[in-house]
Design a protein around this motif. Structure first.
Motif, PDB file in Angstrom:
ATOM      1  N   LEU A   1       0.833  -1.197   0.000  1.00  0.00           N
ATOM      2  CA  LEU A   1       0.000   0.000   0.000  1.00  0.00           C
ATOM      3  C   LEU A   1       0.873   1.254   0.000  1.00  0.00           C
ATOM      4  CD1 LEU A   1      -2.494  -1.272   2.717  1.00  0.00           C
ATOM      5  CD2 LEU A   1      -2.797  -1.319   0.239  1.00  0.00           C
ATOM      6  N   PRO A   2       0.657   2.162  -0.949  1.00  0.00           N
ATOM      7  CA  PRO A   2       1.475   3.383  -1.071  1.00  0.00           C
ATOM      8  C   PRO A   2       1.027   4.480  -0.110  1.00  0.00           C
ATOM      9  CG  PRO A   2      -0.130   3.332  -2.823  1.00  0.00           C
ATOM     10  CD  PRO A   2      -0.298   2.052  -2.050  1.00  0.00           C
ATOM     11  N   ILE A   3       1.137   4.218   1.178  1.00  0.00           N
ATOM     12  CA  ILE A   3       0.600   5.121   2.194  1.00  0.00           C
ATOM     13  C   ILE A   3       1.279   6.489   2.177  1.00  0.00           C
ATOM     14  CG2 ILE A   3       2.107   4.323   4.059  1.00  0.00           C
ATOM     15  CD1 ILE A   3      -0.498   4.495   5.841  1.00  0.00           C
ATOM     16  N   GLN A   4       2.567   6.543   1.877  1.00  0.00           N
ATOM     17  CA  GLN A   4       3.273   7.834   1.872  1.00  0.00           C
ATOM     18  C   GLN A   4       2.795   8.718   0.733  1.00  0.00           C
ATOM     19  OE1 GLN A   4       6.908   5.248   2.438  1.00  0.00           O
ATOM     20  NE2 GLN A   4       7.686   7.292   2.833  1.00  0.00           N
ATOM     21  N   GLN A   5       2.487   8.129  -0.415  1.00  0.00           N
ATOM     22  CA  GLN A   5       2.016   8.897  -1.561  1.00  0.00           C
ATOM     23  C   GLN A   5       0.546   9.292  -1.430  1.00  0.00           C
ATOM     24  OE1 GLN A   5       3.625   5.978  -1.747  1.00  0.00           O
ATOM     25  NE2 GLN A   5       5.541   6.430  -2.777  1.00  0.00           N
ATOM     26  N   GLN A   6      -0.151   8.713  -0.468  1.00  0.00           N
ATOM     27  CA  GLN A   6      -1.573   8.991  -0.275  1.00  0.00           C
ATOM     28  C   GLN A   6      -1.828   9.822   0.980  1.00  0.00           C
ATOM     29  OE1 GLN A   6      -3.300   5.051  -0.421  1.00  0.00           O
ATOM     30  NE2 GLN A   6      -3.369   5.086  -2.641  1.00  0.00           N
ATOM     31  N   GLY A   7      -0.855  10.610   1.376  1.00  0.00           N
ATOM     32  CA  GLY A   7      -1.043  11.520   2.502  1.00  0.00           C
ATOM     33  C   GLY A   7      -1.051  10.880   3.871  1.00  0.00           C
ATOM     34  N   GLY A   8      -0.503   9.680   3.995  1.00  0.00           N
ATOM     35  CA  GLY A   8      -0.415   9.043   5.302  1.00  0.00           C
ATOM     36  C   GLY A   8      -1.603   8.181   5.670  1.00  0.00           C
ATOM     37  N   VAL A   9      -2.542   8.005   4.732  1.00  0.00           N
ATOM     38  CA  VAL A   9      -3.705   7.144   4.971  1.00  0.00           C
ATOM     39  C   VAL A   9      -3.894   6.271   3.736  1.00  0.00           C
ATOM     40  CG1 VAL A   9      -6.186   7.062   5.415  1.00  0.00           C
ATOM     41  CG2 VAL A   9      -4.809   8.857   6.445  1.00  0.00           C
ATOM     42  N   SER A  10      -4.123   4.979   3.950  1.00  0.00           N
ATOM     43  CA  SER A  10      -4.332   4.068   2.832  1.00  0.00           C
ATOM     44  C   SER A  10      -5.313   2.984   3.250  1.00  0.00           C
ATOM     45  CB  SER A  10      -3.002   3.454   2.400  1.00  0.00           C
ATOM     46  OG  SER A  10      -3.138   2.772   1.189  1.00  0.00           O
TER      47      SER A  10
ATOM     48  N   CYS B   1      -6.790  -0.956   2.298  1.00  0.00           N
ATOM     49  CA  CYS B   1      -6.532  -2.199   1.587  1.00  0.00           C
ATOM     50  C   CYS B   1      -7.691  -2.490   0.633  1.00  0.00           C
ATOM     51  CB  CYS B   1      -6.375  -3.356   2.568  1.00  0.00           C
ATOM     52  SG  CYS B   1      -6.178  -4.953   1.756  1.00  0.00           S
ATOM     53  N   PRO B   2      -7.402  -2.736  -0.650  1.00  0.00           N
ATOM     54  CA  PRO B   2      -8.481  -3.004  -1.598  1.00  0.00           C
ATOM     55  C   PRO B   2      -9.142  -4.370  -1.398  1.00  0.00           C
ATOM     56  CG  PRO B   2      -6.367  -3.269  -2.686  1.00  0.00           C
ATOM     57  CD  PRO B   2      -6.088  -2.733  -1.301  1.00  0.00           C
ATOM     58  N   TYR B   3      -8.506  -5.277  -0.681  1.00  0.00           N
ATOM     59  CA  TYR B   3      -9.070  -6.598  -0.452  1.00  0.00           C
ATOM     60  C   TYR B   3      -9.997  -6.645   0.766  1.00  0.00           C
ATOM     61  CZ  TYR B   3      -5.923  -8.685  -3.873  1.00  0.00           C
ATOM     62  OH  TYR B   3      -5.262  -9.012  -5.028  1.00  0.00           O
ATOM     63  N   CYS B   4      -9.486  -6.209   1.922  1.00  0.00           N
ATOM     64  CA  CYS B   4     -10.255  -6.370   3.161  1.00  0.00           C
ATOM     65  C   CYS B   4     -10.839  -5.067   3.686  1.00  0.00           C
ATOM     66  CB  CYS B   4      -9.392  -7.018   4.241  1.00  0.00           C
ATOM     67  SG  CYS B   4      -8.001  -6.011   4.806  1.00  0.00           S
ATOM     68  N   GLY B   5     -10.423  -3.923   3.127  1.00  0.00           N
ATOM     69  CA  GLY B   5     -10.974  -2.642   3.547  1.00  0.00           C
ATOM     70  C   GLY B   5     -10.347  -2.058   4.795  1.00  0.00           C
ATOM     71  N   THR B   6      -9.325  -2.709   5.352  1.00  0.00           N
ATOM     72  CA  THR B   6      -8.655  -2.171   6.526  1.00  0.00           C
ATOM     73  C   THR B   6      -8.007  -0.839   6.173  1.00  0.00           C
ATOM     74  OG1 THR B   6      -8.224  -4.381   7.390  1.00  0.00           O
ATOM     75  CG2 THR B   6      -6.867  -2.581   8.264  1.00  0.00           C
ATOM     76  N   GLU B   7      -8.219   0.167   7.016  1.00  0.00           N
ATOM     77  CA  GLU B   7      -7.619   1.474   6.793  1.00  0.00           C
ATOM     78  C   GLU B   7      -6.383   1.601   7.672  1.00  0.00           C
ATOM     79  OE1 GLU B   7      -8.748   6.206   6.801  1.00  0.00           O
ATOM     80  OE2 GLU B   7     -10.249   4.746   7.380  1.00  0.00           O
ATOM     81  N   TYR B   8      -5.292   2.058   7.077  1.00  0.00           N
ATOM     82  CA  TYR B   8      -4.031   2.254   7.778  1.00  0.00           C
ATOM     83  C   TYR B   8      -3.733   3.738   7.838  1.00  0.00           C
ATOM     84  CZ  TYR B   8      -3.273  -2.731   7.084  1.00  0.00           C
ATOM     85  OH  TYR B   8      -3.388  -4.098   7.098  1.00  0.00           O
ATOM     86  N   LYS B   9      -3.230   4.186   9.010  1.00  0.00           N
ATOM     87  CA  LYS B   9      -2.849   5.587   9.161  1.00  0.00           C
ATOM     88  C   LYS B   9      -1.416   5.633   9.680  1.00  0.00           C
ATOM     89  CE  LYS B   9      -3.901   9.945  11.318  1.00  0.00           C
ATOM     90  NZ  LYS B   9      -4.687  10.684  12.256  1.00  0.00           N
ATOM     91  N   LEU B  10      -0.581   6.400   8.986  1.00  0.00           N
ATOM     92  CA  LEU B  10       0.811   6.567   9.364  1.00  0.00           C
ATOM     93  C   LEU B  10       0.916   7.638  10.442  1.00  0.00           C
ATOM     94  CD1 LEU B  10       3.765   5.819   8.769  1.00  0.00           C
ATOM     95  CD2 LEU B  10       3.740   7.582   6.987  1.00  0.00           C
ATOM     96  N   THR B  11       1.512   7.289  11.575  1.00  0.00           N
ATOM     97  CA  THR B  11       1.689   8.236  12.665  1.00  0.00           C
ATOM     98  C   THR B  11       3.181   8.410  12.937  1.00  0.00           C
ATOM     99  OG1 THR B  11       1.566   6.515  14.352  1.00  0.00           O
ATOM    100  CG2 THR B  11      -0.491   7.607  13.761  1.00  0.00           C
ATOM    101  N   GLY B  12       3.556   9.592  13.379  1.00  0.00           N
ATOM    102  CA  GLY B  12       4.952   9.857  13.704  1.00  0.00           C
ATOM    103  C   GLY B  12       5.750  10.269  12.495  1.00  0.00           C
ATOM    104  N   PRO B  13       7.016  10.592  12.718  1.00  0.00           N
ATOM    105  CA  PRO B  13       7.872  11.073  11.640  1.00  0.00           C
ATOM    106  C   PRO B  13       8.354   9.945  10.740  1.00  0.00           C
ATOM    107  CG  PRO B  13       9.120  10.940  13.653  1.00  0.00           C
ATOM    108  CD  PRO B  13       7.686  10.605  14.007  1.00  0.00           C
ATOM    109  N   LEU B  14       8.660  10.293   9.502  1.00  0.00           N
ATOM    110  CA  LEU B  14       9.259   9.349   8.576  1.00  0.00           C
ATOM    111  C   LEU B  14      10.771   9.368   8.727  1.00  0.00           C
ATOM    112  CD1 LEU B  14       7.290  10.028   5.287  1.00  0.00           C
ATOM    113  CD2 LEU B  14       7.138   8.030   6.744  1.00  0.00           C
ATOM    114  N   PRO B  15      11.427   8.245   8.590  1.00  0.00           N
ATOM    115  CA  PRO B  15      12.882   8.261   8.627  1.00  0.00           C
ATOM    116  C   PRO B  15      13.429   8.889   7.353  1.00  0.00           C
ATOM    117  CG  PRO B  15      12.111   6.061   8.131  1.00  0.00           C
ATOM    118  CD  PRO B  15      10.895   6.905   8.443  1.00  0.00           C
ATOM    119  N   SER B  16      14.628   9.418   7.403  1.00  0.00           N
ATOM    120  CA  SER B  16      15.203  10.007   6.199  1.00  0.00           C
ATOM    121  C   SER B  16      15.409   8.920   5.156  1.00  0.00           C
ATOM    122  CB  SER B  16      16.523  10.685   6.528  1.00  0.00           C
ATOM    123  OG  SER B  16      17.431   9.736   7.025  1.00  0.00           O
TER     124      SER B  16
END
Length: 67
Positions: A39-48, A50-65
Motif C-alpha cells: 500500500l502506497p501510504i506515503q504517496q496517499q497523505g499518510g492514509v491508505s 486495503c483493496p481486499y479487506c478494507g482495513t484502513e491504515y494511518k501513518l503516525t509519527g515522523p518518517l525516517p530520512s
C-alpha cells in the motif's frame, strides 16, 4: 513465540518501522487472509485502505530520512 492475530481490525495505526506497508501485516493469521498487497501510504497523505479487506491504515509519527 508471539501469538498470531486475526485480521479483524478496521483501522490500524502504523509507524515508519512498519514501512514498506503491506496487508496483511506480519503477525496476522495467514490461512484466512487475502494475497499480500503493498500500500502506497506515503504517496496517499499518510492514509491508505486495503483493496481486499478494507482495513484502513494511518501513518503516525515522523518518517525516517530516505523514505
Amino acid at each position: 513465540m508471539a501469538e498470531l492475530k486475526e485480521n479483524r481490525a478496521n483501522f490500524i495505526e502504523i509507524t515508519a518501522h512498519d514501512l514498506p506497508l503491506h496487508c496483511p501485516m506480519p503477525g496476522m493469521v495467514k490461512w484466512n487472509a487475502h494475497p499480500r498487497v503493498f500500500l502506497p501510504i506515503q504517496q496517499q497523505g499518510g492514509v491508505s485502505r486495503c483493496p481486499y479487506c478494507g482495513t484502513e491504515y494511518k501513518l503516525t509519527g515522523p518518517l525516517p530520512s530516505g523514505h
